[in-house]
Design a protein around this motif. Sequence first.
Motif, mmCIF file in Angstrom:
data_model
loop_
_atom_site.group_PDB
_atom_site.id
_atom_site.type_symbol
_atom_site.label_atom_id
_atom_site.label_comp_id
_atom_site.label_asym_id
_atom_site.label_seq_id
_atom_site.Cartn_x
_atom_site.Cartn_y
_atom_site.Cartn_z
ATOM 1 N N LYS A 63 8.028 5.602 11.616
ATOM 2 C CA LYS A 63 7.632 4.425 10.981
ATOM 3 C C LYS A 63 6.852 4.389 9.470
ATOM 4 N N PHE A 64 6.433 5.790 9.373
ATOM 5 C CA PHE A 64 5.470 5.857 8.422
ATOM 6 C C PHE A 64 6.165 6.663 7.013
ATOM 7 N N ALA A 65 7.509 6.905 7.285
ATOM 8 C CA ALA A 65 8.370 7.548 6.166
ATOM 9 C C ALA A 65 9.217 6.465 5.477
ATOM 10 N N PHE A 66 9.159 6.545 4.077
ATOM 11 C CA PHE A 66 10.046 5.473 3.310
ATOM 12 C C PHE A 66 10.722 6.196 2.079
ATOM 13 N N LEU A 67 11.584 5.338 1.434
ATOM 14 C CA LEU A 67 12.140 5.899 0.264
ATOM 15 C C LEU A 67 11.761 4.949 -0.978
ATOM 16 N N ALA A 68 11.884 5.454 -1.935
ATOM 17 C CA ALA A 68 11.619 4.565 -3.298
ATOM 18 C C ALA A 68 12.432 5.093 -4.230
ATOM 19 N N ILE A 69 13.127 4.104 -4.976
ATOM 20 C CA ILE A 69 14.179 4.376 -5.628
ATOM 21 C C ILE A 69 13.433 4.073 -7.110
ATOM 22 N N PHE A 70 13.375 4.999 -8.326
ATOM 23 C CA PHE A 70 12.949 4.524 -9.629
ATOM 24 C C PHE A 70 14.035 4.449 -10.634
ATOM 25 N N ALA A 92 8.773 0.902 -8.830
ATOM 26 C CA ALA A 92 10.195 1.125 -8.151
ATOM 27 C C ALA A 92 11.214 0.107 -8.046
ATOM 28 N N ILE A 93 12.434 0.380 -8.104
ATOM 29 C CA ILE A 93 13.321 -0.864 -8.249
ATOM 30 C C ILE A 93 13.697 -1.103 -7.013
ATOM 31 N N PHE A 94 13.383 -0.396 -5.984
ATOM 32 C CA PHE A 94 13.587 -0.639 -4.548
ATOM 33 C C PHE A 94 12.732 0.363 -3.809
ATOM 34 N N GLY A 95 12.325 -0.176 -2.619
ATOM 35 C CA GLY A 95 11.546 0.486 -1.709
ATOM 36 C C GLY A 95 11.450 0.184 -0.496
ATOM 37 N N THR A 96 11.986 1.093 0.655
ATOM 38 C CA THR A 96 12.267 0.765 2.137
ATOM 39 C C THR A 96 11.101 -0.039 2.821
ATOM 40 N N ASP A 97 9.659 0.165 2.153
ATOM 41 C CA ASP A 97 8.557 -0.324 2.854
ATOM 42 C C ASP A 97 8.499 -1.622 2.495
ATOM 43 N N GLU A 98 9.125 -2.273 1.580
ATOM 44 C CA GLU A 98 9.011 -3.796 1.364
ATOM 45 C C GLU A 98 10.615 -4.443 1.232
ATOM 46 N N ASP A 99 11.350 -3.361 1.012
ATOM 47 C CA ASP A 99 12.783 -4.190 0.907
ATOM 48 C C ASP A 99 13.835 -3.943 1.670
ATOM 49 N N GLY A 100 13.511 -3.304 2.702
ATOM 50 C CA GLY A 100 14.478 -3.005 4.005
ATOM 51 C C GLY A 100 15.135 -1.739 3.858
ATOM 52 N N GLU A 101 16.088 -1.414 4.802
ATOM 53 C CA GLU A 101 16.572 -0.318 5.027
ATOM 54 C C GLU A 101 17.718 0.313 3.929
ATOM 55 N N SER A 102 18.324 -0.729 3.433
ATOM 56 C CA SER A 102 19.264 -0.442 2.104
ATOM 57 C C SER A 102 19.350 -1.183 1.273
ATOM 58 N N TYR A 103 19.943 -0.532 0.097
ATOM 59 C CA TYR A 103 19.947 -1.154 -0.995
ATOM 60 C C TYR A 103 21.562 -1.292 -1.718
ATOM 61 N N SER A 104 21.844 -2.315 -2.015
ATOM 62 C CA SER A 104 23.283 -2.603 -2.577
ATOM 63 C C SER A 104 23.141 -3.467 -3.755
ATOM 64 N N ILE A 105 23.892 -2.715 -4.562
ATOM 65 C CA ILE A 105 23.710 -3.448 -6.016
ATOM 66 C C ILE A 105 25.144 -3.012 -6.917
ATOM 67 N N MET A 144 0.772 -1.174 -0.024
ATOM 68 C CA MET A 144 0.154 -0.288 0.106
ATOM 69 C C MET A 144 0.821 1.338 -0.060
ATOM 70 N N ALA A 145 1.918 1.331 0.682
ATOM 71 C CA ALA A 145 2.851 2.427 0.963
ATOM 72 C C ALA A 145 3.565 2.561 -0.485
ATOM 73 N N MET A 146 3.897 1.548 -1.174
ATOM 74 C CA MET A 146 4.445 1.580 -2.508
ATOM 75 C C MET A 146 3.507 2.216 -3.648
ATOM 76 N N ALA A 147 2.278 1.813 -3.329
ATOM 77 C CA ALA A 147 1.246 2.483 -4.285
ATOM 78 C C ALA A 147 1.145 4.075 -3.913
ATOM 79 N N ALA A 148 1.341 4.378 -2.833
ATOM 80 C CA ALA A 148 1.308 5.988 -2.499
ATOM 81 C C ALA A 148 2.542 6.634 -2.945
ATOM 82 N N ALA A 149 3.555 5.694 -2.943
ATOM 83 C CA ALA A 149 4.874 6.462 -3.592
ATOM 84 C C ALA A 149 4.605 6.639 -5.307
ATOM 85 N N LEU A 150 4.033 5.578 -5.996
ATOM 86 C CA LEU A 150 3.859 5.595 -7.202
ATOM 87 C C LEU A 150 2.839 7.021 -7.697
#
Length: 133
Positions: free
Chosen positions: A70-77, A86-99, A1-7
Amino acid sequence: MAMAAALALLPGAAFAQTPDLQPGEQLEKLQFPAATMELKGWTKFGKGRVYTLPVKAGQHVKISYSTKSKFAFLAIFDLAAPDDEAIFGTDEDGESYSITVKNSTTWLLRGYYSKASPRRGLSAPYSILVEPE
C-alpha cells in the motif's frame, strides 16, 4: 504527499528527453508495444528501474499498475512538458491510466516507494501492463 515524494526523485527530468537518474537506477528504453507488454520490478530506492515509453499522437494506450504494497506507487511524466508535474500517479488517480495520446512525446514511468510510509521494507515488487488499445 506521495506525489511530492515522486517529484523529489525526478530532479529536472521533465525538462529533457533524457531523465536524470538517481544513483544506481537503471533506465530501460521501451518501444510502443504491438501487444500487451508486462514490466516487473522492485521499488528499491537507488536500485530500481525507470522506463521511457515513446508515444505518438492518436495512439490509444492503457497503463495498469499493480503491487501488494500500500506504499508503492507509479508516476508517469511527460518528458517534453515544461513542468515537473506527473500526468498520472496511482497515489491519486487510481491503478490504471487509459488515454488517446494528443501529442507525440516520451513518457517516463517510475515506480516508487513512498517516503511518507513506515521505514520497514522500503521496497516492493510491482507489475506494469502497457496495453495498446
